[in-house]
Design an enzyme around this catalytic site. Structure first.
Site, short mmCIF file in Angstrom:
data_model
loop_
_atom_site.label_atom_id
_atom_site.label_comp_id
_atom_site.label_asym_id
_atom_site.label_seq_id
_atom_site.Cartn_x
_atom_site.Cartn_y
_atom_site.Cartn_z
N LYS A 156 0.76 -1.07 -0.03
CA LYS A 156 -0.21 -0.01 0.06
C LYS A 156 0.86 1.27 0.11
O LYS A 156 0.66 2.10 -0.73
CB LYS A 156 -0.83 0.06 1.22
CG LYS A 156 -1.86 -1.03 1.49
CD LYS A 156 -2.71 -0.64 2.68
CE LYS A 156 -2.07 -0.76 4.00
NZ LYS A 156 -1.49 -2.12 4.52
N ARG B 21 -9.78 1.26 8.47
CA ARG B 21 -9.29 -0.01 8.84
C ARG B 21 -10.43 -0.95 9.53
O ARG B 21 -10.21 -2.05 9.92
CB ARG B 21 -8.17 -0.27 9.54
CG ARG B 21 -6.77 -0.44 8.82
CD ARG B 21 -5.77 -0.25 9.73
NE ARG B 21 -4.79 -1.01 9.14
CZ ARG B 21 -3.36 -0.47 8.79
NH1 ARG B 21 -3.39 0.87 8.64
NH2 ARG B 21 -2.41 -1.32 8.63
N ARG C 168 11.41 -6.29 4.67
CA ARG C 168 11.23 -4.74 4.69
C ARG C 168 11.94 -3.86 5.42
O ARG C 168 12.35 -4.17 6.47
CB ARG C 168 9.80 -4.68 5.19
CG ARG C 168 9.03 -3.30 5.24
CD ARG C 168 7.87 -2.93 4.82
NE ARG C 168 7.17 -3.28 6.10
CZ ARG C 168 5.60 -3.07 6.04
NH1 ARG C 168 4.89 -2.63 5.08
NH2 ARG C 168 4.96 -3.26 7.16
N ARG D 131 10.84 -2.28 11.00
CA ARG D 131 9.88 -1.72 11.82
C ARG D 131 9.73 -2.54 13.34
O ARG D 131 9.72 -3.74 12.92
CB ARG D 131 8.51 -1.75 11.17
CG ARG D 131 8.33 -0.25 10.78
CD ARG D 131 7.25 -0.10 9.58
NE ARG D 131 5.86 -0.70 10.25
CZ ARG D 131 4.75 -0.57 9.40
NH1 ARG D 131 4.76 0.22 8.35
NH2 ARG D 131 3.56 -1.07 10.14
N ARG E 127 -1.31 -8.91 13.06
CA ARG E 127 -1.79 -7.72 12.21
C ARG E 127 -2.57 -8.51 11.26
O ARG E 127 -3.58 -7.91 10.83
CB ARG E 127 -0.49 -7.07 11.75
CG ARG E 127 0.13 -6.22 12.59
CD ARG E 127 1.55 -5.54 12.21
NE ARG E 127 1.32 -4.65 10.97
CZ ARG E 127 2.33 -4.40 10.28
NH1 ARG E 127 3.57 -4.79 10.29
NH2 ARG E 127 2.21 -3.57 9.45
P1 AMP Z 1 0.67 0.72 8.77
O1 AMP Z 1 1.85 1.36 8.60
O2 AMP Z 1 -0.55 1.07 7.84
O3 AMP Z 1 0.90 -0.87 8.74
O4 AMP Z 1 0.07 0.79 10.19
C1 AMP Z 1 0.88 0.42 11.30
C2 AMP Z 1 0.04 0.31 12.62
O5 AMP Z 1 -0.62 1.63 12.87
C3 AMP Z 1 -1.11 -0.47 12.49
O6 AMP Z 1 -0.83 -1.92 12.64
C4 AMP Z 1 -1.84 -0.14 13.55
O7 AMP Z 1 -1.59 -0.22 14.59
C5 AMP Z 1 -1.73 1.44 13.36
N1 AMP Z 1 -2.94 1.64 12.45
C6 AMP Z 1 -2.59 2.55 11.34
N2 AMP Z 1 -3.77 2.93 10.77
C7 AMP Z 1 -4.73 2.69 11.47
C8 AMP Z 1 -5.94 2.82 11.43
N3 AMP Z 1 -6.74 3.53 10.23
N4 AMP Z 1 -6.88 2.20 12.34
C9 AMP Z 1 -6.13 1.85 13.45
N5 AMP Z 1 -4.93 1.66 13.72
C10 AMP Z 1 -4.04 1.88 12.71
#
Ligand code: AMP
Length: 212
Positions: free
Chosen positions: A13, A88, A123, A155, A166
């Site tokens: 993404k 999400r 990653r 990360r 996740r």
């Molecule tokens: P990402 O970088 O998009 O993989 O997001 C990393 C982490 O941030 C996720 O595993 C969640 O813990 C949190 N997070 C990101 N976006 C959201 C969202 N829209 N709703 C809730 N938690 C989020």
């Protein structure tokens, strides 16, 4: 263009959002990146988000909805935006709809769980938001960001047990959002490819097929 990009963690993404953002000259809003920056800066938001993010759980809806609302109402988004990682949950999708912001398309990048787990080990990210992969999208100089020259890192939430959590959360809480947008005729899906440039081409064709 007002676009949402969805997909499991590690589906690509962020990479595709950055490319579309550069091409269309519209901002990509990554809720994950905003939360990571807040955690690094030690803000109140960061302190609340930390335990959820580190476990691989979703941060409570009201927090992320507030963040996204502020961004979407800002001047920066007046010519369009890409939402990367939001909504999400169905509650987030409903809140976005209530904001009255028109969404033109929702692009879902599909990658099966086994490939996600294999990919996540490679990653590497930069604090500027850029993302790389040791095999599929290596930086020009090993361990260094092409864009800002800082050191890349793994990360904390990319470790295998967190990735598995996740993925469970993705299937339980985020996948229903695909139906929400399918019912509204907005969903476009592409199958994530091994090579980034092949996925980029699939994304380009998919968006062109809906006139974007
Ligand atoms: P990402 O970088 O998009 O993989 O997001 C990393 C982490 O941030 C996720 O595993 C969640 O813990 C949190 N997070 C990101 N976006 C959201 C969202 N829209 N709703 C809730 N938690 C989020």
């Amino acid at each position: 263009m007002n676009l949402i990009i969805m997909g499991a963690p590690g589906a690509g993404k962020g990479t595709q959002s950055e490319m579309i953002s550069a091409r269309e000259k519209i901002p990509a809003i990554s809720t994950g990146q905003i939360l990571r920056e807040a955690m690094k800066a030690g803000t109140e938001l960061g302190a609340v988000a930390k335990s959820y993010v580190e476990r691989g759980d979703l941060v409570p809806d009201e927090i992320v909805i507030g963040i996204v609302r502020d961004y979407l109402m800002s001047e920066e988004c007046k010519n369009g935006f890409i939402l990367d990682g939001f909504p999400r949950s169905t509650a987030q999708a409903e809140a976005l709809e209530k904001m009255g912001v028109k969404i033109d398309a929702v692009l879902s990048i599909e990658v099966d769980d086994e490939r996600i787990i294999r990919r996540m080990g490679g990653r590497r990210v930069c604090e500027c938001g850029a993302s790389y992969h040791t095999d599929y999208l290596p930086p020009k100089v090993d361990g260094i960001c092409d864009k800002c020259g800082k050191s890349l890192y793994v990360r904390a939430d990319d470790k295998p047990e967190t990735v598995r959590n996740r993925l469970v959360n993705y299937h339980n809480q985020t996948e229903p959002v695909l139906n929400f947008y399918r019912e509204r005729g907005l969903l476009v899906t592409v199958v994530g490819q091994e090579k980034v440039e092949d996925t980029t081409e699939c994304v380009r064709k998919a968006l062109a097929s809906v006139g974007k």
